[in-house]
Design a protein around this motif. Structure first.
Motif: not given
Length: 260
Positions: A158-167, A183-187, A116-118, A132-142
């Motif tokens: 399982d953590a209670g949310f569906s990730p928002r993945v615009p990237h 603009h996004a966070i990433s596993p 994530m950004a510093e 805590e990251l439920a409201g973030d945009d995610w970037v995922l690999s295909p």
């Protein structure tokens, strides 16, 4: 002579077929001898880099390298004799299939981290929860053919949310740029290299894991060195983890050694 559009199509396909035959014959056994070259494959990460460095240092071993995003595709390339050995990843509950023609051994396990950004609101924490990251945009690999990102999406559910993945992307530099700009966070893997503007944090409870494996064709150019290959890969994995402060700090808090 100028080919028609259909002729150009045929030429393109023919060149592809020739390249495939070249790949197959490059590692073929010459009469009465060992293979001329060992064809290594893998997912481009520090484990593969470390293993290749060790293999290139072995006298008498000639190596070619082929990287792919999909571990399942790499396994298929092994099964079809287009690779002799490869580094692979899979996930608990989404293990790669066992093939009779391919030997396979795990060389390490590591938790999934988050980049994530510093200046992210939770970046000051030593560990963050997925919730805590439920409201973030995610970037995922295909999809990689093994279970990613399906296992990540299930864990978020399982953590209670569906990730928002615009990237969706695989290029590390582009992912890093998105993350650094907020603009996004990433596993990410534990071996992910934090850079300017990016911090890497472990997840509370370690809900996601990645398993690293080495696989080889039982009749391939590296079959007679399979045990050595496993040892070199495990050593490369430990070395890559020991070089990541976010990982060593996590292990120190838990009182666990750096390779566990």
């Amino acid at each position: 002579m100028t080919p028609t559009p259909f002729g150009q199509f045929v030429l393109t396909r023919a060149r592809s077929a020739v390249n495939t035959v070249d790949e197959l014959t490059a590692g073929a056994l010459p009469y009465g001898g060992q293979a001329r070259v060992a064809r290594m494959g893998g997912y481009a990460n520090p484990l593969l880099s470390g293993l290749l460095q060790r293999l290139f240092d072995v006298p008498g071993v000639s190596i070619t390298v082929h990287t792919e995003h999909s571990p399942r595709l790499l396994l298929d390339l092994l099964a079809s004799r287009r690779l002799d050995a490869a580094t692979l990843i899979d996930y608990p509950g989404h293990e790669l299939p066992v093939l009779p023609s391919v030997g396979m051994r795990p060389v390490g396990m590591e938790p999934v981290f988050v980049a994530m950004a510093e200046n992210h609101p939770v970046a000051v924490k030593e560990e963050v929860s997925l919730a805590e990251l439920a409201g973030d945009d995610w970037v995922l690999s295909p999809p990689d053919g093994v279970g990613w990102p399906e296992c990540f999406v299930t864990t978020c559910s399982d953590a209670g949310f569906s990730p928002r993945v615009p990237h969706i992307m695989v290029e590390p530099q582009m992912i890093g740029d998105l993350v650094a700009r907020g603009h996004a966070i990433s596993p990410c893997q534990a071996t992910f290299q934090a850079s300017a503007g990016i911090v890497v944090r472990p997840l509370v409870g370690t809900p996601l894991w990645i398993r690293h494996l080495v696989a080889w064709r039982r009749d391939g150019a590296l079959a007679h060195r399979a045990e050595e290959l496993v040892l070199l890969a495990a050593d490369a994995h430990r070395e890559s983890l020991a070089d990541r402060p976010h990982y060593t700090a996590r292990q120190a808090r838990r009182g666990e050694p750096a390779g566990s």
